[in-house]
Design a protein around this motif. Sequence first.
Motif, PDB file in Angstrom:
ATOM      1  N   PHE A 109      -6.089 -43.300 -12.854  1.00 11.65           N
ATOM      2  CA  PHE A 109      -5.195 -43.931 -13.819  1.00 11.65           C
ATOM      3  C   PHE A 109      -4.864 -42.971 -14.962  1.00 11.65           C
ATOM      4  O   PHE A 109      -3.694 -42.816 -15.327  1.00 11.65           O
ATOM      5  N   THR A 110      -5.862 -42.331 -15.542  1.00 11.17           N
ATOM      6  CA  THR A 110      -5.613 -41.440 -16.691  1.00 11.17           C
ATOM      7  C   THR A 110      -4.824 -40.206 -16.277  1.00 11.17           C
ATOM      8  O   THR A 110      -3.965 -39.732 -17.031  1.00 11.17           O
ATOM      9  N   ARG A 111      -5.092 -39.670 -15.084  1.00 13.23           N
ATOM     10  CA  ARG A 111      -4.322 -38.506 -14.632  1.00 13.23           C
ATOM     11  C   ARG A 111      -2.850 -38.850 -14.450  1.00 13.23           C
ATOM     12  O   ARG A 111      -1.959 -38.128 -14.909  1.00 13.23           O
ATOM     13  N   SER A 112      -2.598 -39.982 -13.753  1.00 10.66           N
ATOM     14  CA  SER A 112      -1.202 -40.365 -13.513  1.00 10.66           C
ATOM     15  C   SER A 112      -0.501 -40.739 -14.807  1.00 10.66           C
ATOM     16  O   SER A 112       0.681 -40.406 -15.007  1.00 10.66           O
ATOM     17  N   LEU A 165       3.045 -39.006 -16.221  1.00 10.52           N
ATOM     18  CA  LEU A 165       4.312 -39.709 -16.459  1.00 10.52           C
ATOM     19  C   LEU A 165       4.688 -39.707 -17.943  1.00 10.52           C
ATOM     20  O   LEU A 165       5.873 -39.640 -18.297  1.00 10.52           O
ATOM     21  N   LEU A 166       3.677 -39.746 -18.836  1.00 11.20           N
ATOM     22  CA  LEU A 166       3.988 -39.701 -20.269  1.00 11.20           C
ATOM     23  C   LEU A 166       4.527 -38.338 -20.678  1.00 11.20           C
ATOM     24  O   LEU A 166       5.418 -38.237 -21.533  1.00 11.20           O
ATOM     25  N   MET A 167       4.015 -37.287 -20.079  1.00  6.38           N
ATOM     26  CA  MET A 167       4.551 -35.966 -20.378  1.00  6.38           C
ATOM     27  C   MET A 167       5.985 -35.841 -19.870  1.00  6.38           C
ATOM     28  O   MET A 167       6.835 -35.214 -20.514  1.00  6.38           O
ATOM     29  N   MET A 168       6.274 -36.420 -18.708  1.00 11.24           N
ATOM     30  CA  MET A 168       7.645 -36.392 -18.210  1.00 11.24           C
ATOM     31  C   MET A 168       8.581 -37.165 -19.147  1.00 11.24           C
ATOM     32  O   MET A 168       9.700 -36.722 -19.442  1.00 11.24           O
ATOM     33  N   GLN A 169       8.120 -38.319 -19.617  1.00  8.62           N
ATOM     34  CA  GLN A 169       8.950 -39.106 -20.521  1.00  8.62           C
ATOM     35  C   GLN A 169       9.128 -38.402 -21.869  1.00  8.62           C
ATOM     36  O   GLN A 169      10.204 -38.461 -22.469  1.00  8.62           O
ATOM     37  N   PHE A 170       8.078 -37.702 -22.320  1.00  4.26           N
ATOM     38  CA  PHE A 170       8.201 -36.929 -23.549  1.00  4.26           C
ATOM     39  C   PHE A 170       9.256 -35.832 -23.382  1.00  4.26           C
ATOM     40  O   PHE A 170      10.076 -35.587 -24.276  1.00  4.26           O
ATOM     41  N   GLY A 171       9.241 -35.165 -22.227  1.00  6.90           N
ATOM     42  CA  GLY A 171      10.240 -34.125 -21.981  1.00  6.90           C
ATOM     43  C   GLY A 171      11.652 -34.685 -21.983  1.00  6.90           C
ATOM     44  O   GLY A 171      12.577 -34.073 -22.521  1.00  6.90           O
ATOM     45  N   MET A 212      10.114 -38.886 -11.559  1.00  4.36           N
ATOM     46  CA  MET A 212       8.697 -38.603 -11.784  1.00  4.36           C
ATOM     47  C   MET A 212       8.032 -39.719 -12.590  1.00  4.36           C
ATOM     48  O   MET A 212       6.878 -40.096 -12.336  1.00  4.36           O
ATOM     49  N   VAL A 213       8.755 -40.248 -13.571  1.00  2.76           N
ATOM     50  CA  VAL A 213       8.205 -41.355 -14.363  1.00  2.76           C
ATOM     51  C   VAL A 213       7.960 -42.572 -13.486  1.00  2.76           C
ATOM     52  O   VAL A 213       6.893 -43.193 -13.542  1.00  2.76           O
ATOM     53  N   TRP A 214       8.928 -42.908 -12.655  1.00  3.35           N
ATOM     54  CA  TRP A 214       8.755 -44.077 -11.786  1.00  3.35           C
ATOM     55  C   TRP A 214       7.667 -43.842 -10.739  1.00  3.35           C
ATOM     56  O   TRP A 214       6.938 -44.781 -10.374  1.00  3.35           O
ATOM     57  N   LEU A 215       7.547 -42.613 -10.246  1.00  2.00           N
ATOM     58  CA  LEU A 215       6.450 -42.314  -9.320  1.00  2.00           C
ATOM     59  C   LEU A 215       5.107 -42.491 -10.005  1.00  2.00           C
ATOM     60  O   LEU A 215       4.143 -42.991  -9.395  1.00  2.00           O
ATOM     61  N   GLY A 216       4.997 -42.063 -11.271  1.00  2.00           N
ATOM     62  CA  GLY A 216       3.751 -42.258 -11.998  1.00  2.00           C
ATOM     63  C   GLY A 216       3.418 -43.718 -12.181  1.00  2.00           C
ATOM     64  O   GLY A 216       2.257 -44.138 -12.037  1.00  2.00           O
ATOM     65  N   ILE A 217       4.444 -44.517 -12.502  1.00  2.00           N
ATOM     66  CA  ILE A 217       4.215 -45.964 -12.642  1.00  2.00           C
ATOM     67  C   ILE A 217       3.769 -46.564 -11.306  1.00  2.00           C
ATOM     68  O   ILE A 217       2.852 -47.390 -11.245  1.00  2.00           O
ATOM     69  N   LEU A 233      -1.448 -34.790  -5.764  1.00  2.00           N
ATOM     70  CA  LEU A 233      -0.122 -34.260  -5.483  1.00  2.00           C
ATOM     71  C   LEU A 233       0.852 -34.611  -6.606  1.00  2.00           C
ATOM     72  O   LEU A 233       1.682 -33.777  -7.016  1.00  2.00           O
ATOM     73  N   TYR A 234       0.768 -35.845  -7.119  1.00  2.00           N
ATOM     74  CA  TYR A 234       1.639 -36.230  -8.238  1.00  2.00           C
ATOM     75  C   TYR A 234       1.320 -35.394  -9.473  1.00  2.00           C
ATOM     76  O   TYR A 234       2.229 -34.897 -10.155  1.00  2.00           O
ATOM     77  N   LEU A 235       0.032 -35.223  -9.763  1.00  2.00           N
ATOM     78  CA  LEU A 235      -0.345 -34.427 -10.923  1.00  2.00           C
ATOM     79  C   LEU A 235       0.082 -32.975 -10.749  1.00  2.00           C
ATOM     80  O   LEU A 235       0.482 -32.305 -11.714  1.00  2.00           O
TER      81      LEU A 235
END
Length: 745
Positions: A253-256, A260-266, A286-291, A317-319
């Motif tokens: 959970f924390t890795r994903s 996704l938060l870093m992608m949204q920040f970008g 990427m954000v939706w994949l993280g969710i 793989l997502y990370l």
Amino acid sequence: MSRVVAFLLAVMACALAVPSAADTLPTIELVPGEAAASVREGIRFREIGPDAAPSPEMIEGMVPVRHSSTQFGRVGETVVGALRFRNVGDRQGRWILSTGRGTVDHFSIYQVNPASGRAEALLTSTDIPAMGRSLGNYQSMAIEIDLAPGQQVTYLFKFRDLVSSWMPFSVKPYGSFFRERRGNIAMVAAVAGGSLMLILVGALAFASTGRREFLWLAAAEGAFAFNTLYAEGYATIFVLYRWPDIAAVFGEFTRSLFGLLMMQFGRAFLDTRNTLPRFDRFLRMMVWLGIAMIALTAINIPAGLLAESTLHQVGWLYLLAAAVTMPVLGVLALRRGSIYLPLFLAWSSMGAYIVYMTVAITGIFPSLPVSWHWIGPIGLFECLMATLTLALHLRTLYAARIDADRRAHSALLEKLALSEEAARLADDRARALSEVRNRDRLLQGSAHDTRHVLHALNSAVHFGRNSPATMAAASDLVSLLEASARHLEDIIASSVSIGNRDGRFLALGASDLAHVISSLTEIYTPIGLRAGIDLDVRCLQGEQALVDEALFARMVSNLLNNAVKFTCSGRVELSCENQGEHLQISVTDTGRGMPDGLASWLNDHAGDATSPPDDLGVGTGWRAIREIVELMHGSYTIDTDPRGTQVTVILPNPIACGLTPATLPELAARQPGLHIVGLEHAPAHRPAEGMATIVVADDAGAEKRVDAAARARALLVTPLCREMLDHPYVAGLVSKPAASALSTT
């Protein structure tokens, strides 16, 4: 995605296949006070069934570890391993054998009893209290080794984990072990503290700027801090060792969430929606994949949709994809300015570390060591660089804000200058319109009141034609003409007060009320007789009042004119008498009465200068009456019904009880707050500021009235008396000292 996972599992299966060659169990030599040189080279292991119990016989056929990162076989397989230690020193020695792990699916360690040749359990993950004590004391699954000089001991361990086959065994003396633990705790605390500081700075930046990217960065650093606690084992050590499944889910959970938060920040920081729309679609994916990854991790616990190892591989793989994207975001940020260089370095180092760890834990390259402890220094570096970038970014925003405020201030000054000019023009226009309205009102009022004289003249002509030519009739006609002329002069003179553009003006003098009323009676008696109305006038001889005679006559004339105009037959009564220090004028008629709305509004606004609504029907006569009453500080009441109307006007009269003669110097000395001079000595123009000027003249004719209105605020008509200074209009002109005016206000 399933093909990628299958390929990755196949590569790992090939890379981690257990060799078939057997090897004997070497002895690891220990020296008291020193750590073991290389524990990995002394470990032997083999795969066994999940339900098999470890025994010394299993040592036969074990193979060495081929990975420098100390990984045992394939992920998810159950292995049994052996270690043998001997104290080669000359004194008693104590060491700590640590696995370097805080949680696995199953772990048990046994000591081989030399006497019985059987394996005796020392620590097992199914014994929750014992596991909790071990994690609390050593911050990992560990046991103590206590050996006399020359003594040897053999340990067996059984191990299975669905996330990673990595188990970095180490043997260190007490001092070295706990110093390393304290250093690791300090490093994790620094990472957590740096993340907390960055969260607070981000929240402060959002509160001051309203930019959402600061919130996304703060949330990402929070997720990273929690993942650091998990990666270093502290989340499991202190909380989750009782629930290994939840511990694994917490890590995923924390890795994903961090990815996704870093992608949204970008996305928010670079505004990719507007600047890089294609790249924005990738980041949004990427954000939706993280969710989806977070949701799948939460659902997988009760549903069991995927094997835990598969879920772990998908999460990595997502990370990995997020880690590869982070340096790209850093490069794009660097294009916006050199102040984002720290952010580029932070993201590049973090992305490189994640890529390295992803490759290392697969075991594809056996020489690559796995060190989860690197996440602490790298995370601390990333926090420091992100904080530095945030500070530089805030400085840039502050400088831009200062520049924008400077430009806004300059524009505001320009607008203020334009507004002042517009206000000045508006004031000039308002004054011009007011002057035009006053002139129009003056003309209307004068025309309206002049009709009274015309009515009187027409009545005189009427009675002159219908009366026998006698001396008495001629005398009455002359008296009527004289009264009409005087009233016409009063109308012209009083127009100066009503239409004066330079301010309010009164001409006060001690007037004989009977004389003023008799002049008006001579005008309105023939008008009433012509209309079939009896005019009854009551005014005692010798009654005096301190009034503006022209305005007073004009007011009474309008009252009589209204009464005669709206009375078809009957009578009109006029009474004028002093009551105390006031003069009461009452006009009563037997006409049809006034509308209720009109009478109510006039009563509610008696004595004030409120303009009546246009649709109320207030005529020119009543407008003049209200203005004269207000100017002379009086009031009025109206009683009306269908049987008739009574209007009562109350005016201040300081000489109602008598007057005290005075001279001009006496008045000037008695009231130093006024500039009282003769008309011929007054300045040519009324001063705009300072002490009010009052002039004195022997009459208030039209010519002198116009001259006085241009020079002063009031005209006092001789003979003078002390009571003139007590009239409310004159008393209101007195200049007050600043302190007195302030206290009064």
